[in-house]
Design an enzyme around this catalytic site. Sequence first.
Site: not given
Length: 415
Positions: A214, A388, A239-240
Amino acid sequence: MTAVREAQDALLQRRALRLDAEDPLAQYRDHFIGTDTELSYLDGNSLGRPLKRTADDITAFIHAGWGGRLIRGWDEEWLDMPQAIGDQLGRAVLGAAAGQTIIADSTTVVLYKLIRAALAAVRDPARTEIVLDTDNFPTDRYLVEGIAREEGLTLRWIDADPAAGVTLDQVREAAGPATAVVLLSHVAYRSGFLADLPGITAAVHDAGALMVWDLCHSAGSMEIGLDAAGVDFAAGCTYKYLNGGPGSPAFAYVNARHLPGLAQPIWGWMGRKDAFEMGPGYEATSGIRGFLSGTPAIFGMIAMRGTLDLIEEAGMPALREKSLRLTAYALELHDAWLAPGGVKLATPRAPELRGSHITVDHPSFREVTAALWEKDVIPDFRAPAGIRIGLSPLSTSFTELHRGMAAIRELLPRA
């Protein structure tokens, strides 16, 4: 103490300004919407900023492509986009030769296809185990639990340290004669721990099993080298760090050695040998295109293409170097500002062991995150107690990071 703190703050601010001035990628920040504001965006590892050109690209598509060519667009370009952009992604980001990467579906669906295809490719009835870790992203764990129930397989769990990640030694211990497939994340979504992709892949192969990676939290922020490492299968979202936009389609990588005869489980018309024959029965088309199922998501691919162009121009080594400098500066700010207030670092300090985000823990951080959002400082919260801090190499500046970390300090409860 006030004078000491003011001097330290001034030093850290000058350092941010100097790092920005020396940053060879600084000009790329101007390509993104919103970077000219005071908003501090520290969540690029969850949803990347949009490119300015994306608005123009989408508008042109609506008027000239969709509105002008209408259904002719499928024959003229759109049907080829999943593999064309997949090949660009492979070339620019994944270290994958052409013909092995396709854009399709969501990460969840892509992972399901890959895991089921990998299990079918093993063809050894003695291999009845799937290896995964306890701190992997929920979708990965849920999927494998469901597949194991469907197929009557056993799950072998690696007990991962939430402040670190899965090590090579743990994989060597877990993988053995009963292992069919191993599923791990390249970068741990919680801690930012960077797994040893080449070493773990080799260890899984030594055990006679197949490896599924992943790449959601690494694709677009670091060099990966799938072909060089001999990876079997990989999936990731766009989308990151790839800036495809909310819900943009995921990608699937299948090593060329597995493609002949490989069967994926979701048979849809786009993966059929002659999709427009509309005939009876299903015969998968050859190559990576056989991993398509339904109609491609064109809007997300258009948005993603702009970032891939920038990555090819800048080069992944430069992005990884910027990522390492950003996370190093984030650790410096943590040590100076947050650690004295009782904040704990939940990310490895060694640069070779971390991706492009760090996580810091404090019991107040759920409430602090909500207050930060109100102040236009946007990290994200990860239960039970983590903030984060995601740092996108193309769009995040050191000054932006400095501003965001200062806001976290100001909102920490006083002892």
